[in-house]
Write a protein that holds these residues in place. Structure first.
Motif, PDB file in Angstrom:
ATOM      1  N   ALA A   1      -5.114  -3.953   2.692  1.00 20.28           N
ATOM      2  CA  ALA A   1      -6.429  -3.791   3.330  1.00 20.28           C
ATOM      3  C   ALA A   1      -6.868  -2.331   3.434  1.00 20.28           C
ATOM      4  O   ALA A   1      -8.027  -2.004   3.150  1.00 20.28           O
ATOM      5  CB  ALA A   1      -6.417  -4.440   4.708  1.00 20.28           C
ATOM      6  N   GLU A   2      -5.978  -1.452   3.838  1.00 28.29           N
ATOM      7  CA  GLU A   2      -6.369  -0.037   4.010  1.00 28.29           C
ATOM      8  C   GLU A   2      -6.671   0.625   2.673  1.00 28.29           C
ATOM      9  O   GLU A   2      -7.581   1.445   2.569  1.00 28.29           O
ATOM     10  CB  GLU A   2      -5.276   0.731   4.766  1.00 28.29           C
ATOM     11  CG  GLU A   2      -5.102   0.286   6.211  1.00 28.29           C
ATOM     12  CD  GLU A   2      -6.389   0.365   7.032  1.00 28.29           C
ATOM     13  OE1 GLU A   2      -7.121   1.370   6.946  1.00 28.29           O
ATOM     14  OE2 GLU A   2      -6.676  -0.605   7.758  1.00 28.29           O
ATOM     15  N   ILE A   3      -5.911   0.266   1.659  1.00 26.03           N
ATOM     16  CA  ILE A   3      -6.192   0.803   0.320  1.00 26.03           C
ATOM     17  C   ILE A   3      -7.530   0.264  -0.166  1.00 26.03           C
ATOM     18  O   ILE A   3      -8.316   1.003  -0.779  1.00 26.03           O
ATOM     19  CB  ILE A   3      -5.046   0.474  -0.661  1.00 26.03           C
ATOM     20  CG1 ILE A   3      -3.775   1.214  -0.244  1.00 26.03           C
ATOM     21  CG2 ILE A   3      -5.438   0.840  -2.094  1.00 26.03           C
ATOM     22  CD1 ILE A   3      -2.547   0.896  -1.079  1.00 26.03           C
ATOM     23  N   GLN A   4      -7.825  -0.990   0.136  1.00 25.90           N
ATOM     24  CA  GLN A   4      -9.115  -1.566  -0.248  1.00 25.90           C
ATOM     25  C   GLN A   4     -10.268  -0.801   0.397  1.00 25.90           C
ATOM     26  O   GLN A   4     -11.307  -0.579  -0.223  1.00 25.90           O
ATOM     27  CB  GLN A   4      -9.188  -3.052   0.139  1.00 25.90           C
ATOM     28  CG  GLN A   4      -8.260  -3.940  -0.640  1.00 25.90           C
ATOM     29  CD  GLN A   4      -8.634  -4.038  -2.115  1.00 25.90           C
ATOM     30  OE1 GLN A   4      -9.654  -3.544  -2.567  1.00 25.90           O
ATOM     31  NE2 GLN A   4      -7.788  -4.691  -2.882  1.00 25.90           N
ATOM     32  N   LYS A   5     -10.090  -0.388   1.650  1.00 23.40           N
ATOM     33  CA  LYS A   5     -11.134   0.402   2.331  1.00 23.40           C
ATOM     34  C   LYS A   5     -11.352   1.721   1.604  1.00 23.40           C
ATOM     35  O   LYS A   5     -12.500   2.162   1.418  1.00 23.40           O
ATOM     36  CB  LYS A   5     -10.750   0.652   3.784  1.00 23.40           C
ATOM     37  CG  LYS A   5     -10.817  -0.574   4.657  1.00 23.40           C
ATOM     38  CD  LYS A   5     -10.363  -0.265   6.076  1.00 23.40           C
ATOM     39  CE  LYS A   5     -10.294  -1.519   6.924  1.00 23.40           C
ATOM     40  NZ  LYS A   5      -9.760  -1.242   8.264  1.00 23.40           N
ATOM     41  N   LEU A   6     -10.266   2.360   1.203  1.00 19.13           N
ATOM     42  CA  LEU A   6     -10.377   3.622   0.464  1.00 19.13           C
ATOM     43  C   LEU A   6     -11.044   3.401  -0.891  1.00 19.13           C
ATOM     44  O   LEU A   6     -11.842   4.225  -1.342  1.00 19.13           O
ATOM     45  CB  LEU A   6      -8.998   4.263   0.294  1.00 19.13           C
ATOM     46  CG  LEU A   6      -8.328   4.730   1.585  1.00 19.13           C
ATOM     47  CD1 LEU A   6      -6.874   5.106   1.342  1.00 19.13           C
ATOM     48  CD2 LEU A   6      -9.092   5.893   2.206  1.00 19.13           C
ATOM     49  N   VAL A   7     -10.734   2.288  -1.516  1.00 18.75           N
ATOM     50  CA  VAL A   7     -11.350   1.941  -2.806  1.00 18.75           C
ATOM     51  C   VAL A   7     -12.863   1.802  -2.641  1.00 18.75           C
ATOM     52  O   VAL A   7     -13.640   2.309  -3.457  1.00 18.75           O
ATOM     53  CB  VAL A   7     -10.717   0.649  -3.387  1.00 18.75           C
ATOM     54  CG1 VAL A   7     -11.589   0.041  -4.481  1.00 18.75           C
ATOM     55  CG2 VAL A   7      -9.323   0.943  -3.912  1.00 18.75           C
ATOM     56  N   VAL A   8     -13.288   1.145  -1.561  1.00 18.12           N
ATOM     57  CA  VAL A   8     -14.731   0.976  -1.313  1.00 18.12           C
ATOM     58  C   VAL A   8     -15.394   2.342  -1.131  1.00 18.12           C
ATOM     59  O   VAL A   8     -16.475   2.593  -1.680  1.00 18.12           O
ATOM     60  CB  VAL A   8     -14.970   0.064  -0.080  1.00 18.12           C
ATOM     61  CG1 VAL A   8     -16.418   0.112   0.359  1.00 18.12           C
ATOM     62  CG2 VAL A   8     -14.556  -1.363  -0.391  1.00 18.12           C
ATOM     63  N   LEU A   9     -14.758   3.236  -0.397  1.00 20.48           N
ATOM     64  CA  LEU A   9     -15.318   4.583  -0.198  1.00 20.48           C
ATOM     65  C   LEU A   9     -15.414   5.337  -1.523  1.00 20.48           C
ATOM     66  O   LEU A   9     -16.427   6.001  -1.797  1.00 20.48           O
ATOM     67  CB  LEU A   9     -14.466   5.369   0.801  1.00 20.48           C
ATOM     68  CG  LEU A   9     -14.461   4.874   2.238  1.00 20.48           C
ATOM     69  CD1 LEU A   9     -13.436   5.646   3.072  1.00 20.48           C
ATOM     70  CD2 LEU A   9     -15.846   4.983   2.856  1.00 20.48           C
ATOM     71  N   MET A  10     -14.375   5.226  -2.350  1.00 15.74           N
ATOM     72  CA  MET A  10     -14.405   5.910  -3.648  1.00 15.74           C
ATOM     73  C   MET A  10     -15.495   5.326  -4.544  1.00 15.74           C
ATOM     74  O   MET A  10     -16.224   6.072  -5.210  1.00 15.74           O
ATOM     75  CB  MET A  10     -13.036   5.821  -4.330  1.00 15.74           C
ATOM     76  CG  MET A  10     -11.976   6.698  -3.680  1.00 15.74           C
ATOM     77  SD  MET A  10     -10.422   6.795  -4.611  1.00 15.74           S
ATOM     78  CE  MET A  10      -9.723   5.178  -4.278  1.00 15.74           C
ATOM     79  N   LYS A  11     -15.619   4.006  -4.553  1.00 18.22           N
ATOM     80  CA  LYS A  11     -16.643   3.370  -5.384  1.00 18.22           C
ATOM     81  C   LYS A  11     -18.044   3.798  -4.936  1.00 18.22           C
ATOM     82  O   LYS A  11     -18.919   4.045  -5.772  1.00 18.22           O
ATOM     83  CB  LYS A  11     -16.503   1.848  -5.317  1.00 18.22           C
ATOM     84  CG  LYS A  11     -15.308   1.326  -6.095  1.00 18.22           C
ATOM     85  CD  LYS A  11     -15.079  -0.150  -5.904  1.00 18.22           C
ATOM     86  CE  LYS A  11     -16.126  -0.979  -6.576  1.00 18.22           C
ATOM     87  NZ  LYS A  11     -15.801  -2.414  -6.618  1.00 18.22           N
ATOM     88  N   ASP A  12     -18.243   3.901  -3.641  1.00 16.71           N
ATOM     89  CA  ASP A  12     -19.538   4.338  -3.108  1.00 16.71           C
ATOM     90  C   ASP A  12     -19.863   5.750  -3.595  1.00 16.71           C
ATOM     91  O   ASP A  12     -20.977   6.014  -4.054  1.00 16.71           O
ATOM     92  CB  ASP A  12     -19.517   4.275  -1.582  1.00 16.71           C
ATOM     93  CG  ASP A  12     -20.851   4.647  -0.967  1.00 16.71           C
ATOM     94  OD1 ASP A  12     -21.887   4.107  -1.401  1.00 16.71           O
ATOM     95  OD2 ASP A  12     -20.867   5.491  -0.040  1.00 16.71           O
TER      96      ASP A  12
END
Length: 187
Positions: A167-178
């Motif tokens: 979950a936490e890596i997924q949050k970071l992935v969303v920030l990077m994609k943004d």
């Protein structure tokens, strides 16, 4: 009617004398005005370029930080995957006889599928290359190349997201994609 009569009473309105225009004066005036307009435009373009450059650098820095933040979750992620494997293995051993060689092969294959180090290294390389391109003042037309690199960065981030299973890596992935999407808008 009142406006018309007021205009007709203004001095010089009905003066029918023709003044001669000095062509050199007009030419000099126009050259000066055009030169100032071009200088103003170039100044604006320079300022806008610097602003975009700084914004892109900020986005790259943010992506780098998010990428490095993934590392703090790696050991937790691997531990959870290991626990899940062990739990499923215990369940299998109760009900079936397990070929340990085959199981080891399958585990290695599965672990390799979950490994995100290669994607992290490639993303870091893409970030370096993107920064190199935007910092190179000799290249004028960079948009297509930068857009392609941003697309490659997005591909790596998507792969990290699909493999991460955390979950936490997924949050970071969303920030990077943004941030990558914002970069693509600028390029």
């Amino acid at each position: 009617k009142n406006l018309t009569s007021a205009l007709l009473r203004l001095p010089g309105i009905l003066d029918d004398s023709v003044q001669e225009i000095d062509e050199n004066v007009v030419k000099s005036f126009l050259q000066l005005q055009i030169g100032e307009a071009i200088a103003h435009l170039n100044g604006y373009r320079q300022s806008e370029g610097e602003s975009i450059f700084n914004d892109l650098k900020e986005k790259l820095l943010s992506i780098r930080k998010n990428l490095s933040d993934i590392s703090q979750y790696e050991s937790e992620r691997v531990l959870k995957i290991r626990e899940r494997f062990e739990e499923q293995l215990r369940s299998l051993e109760k009900d079936y006889s397990v070929d340990s060689g085959r199981l080891e092969t399958e585990l290695i294959f599965y672990i390799e599928k979950l490994d995100i180090n290669e994607e992290k290294v490639r993303l870091s390389t893409h970030l370096d290359y993107f920064e190199e391109i935007i910092s190179d003042r000799s290249q004028i037309e960079k948009g297509k190349k930068l857009n392609f690199i941003a697309q490659e960065m997005l591909r790596e981030v998507n792969t990290i997201g699909s493999k991460a299973n955390h979950a936490e890596i997924q949050k970071l992935v969303v920030l990077m994609k943004d941030n990558i999407e914002k970069i693509k808008e600028q390029t």
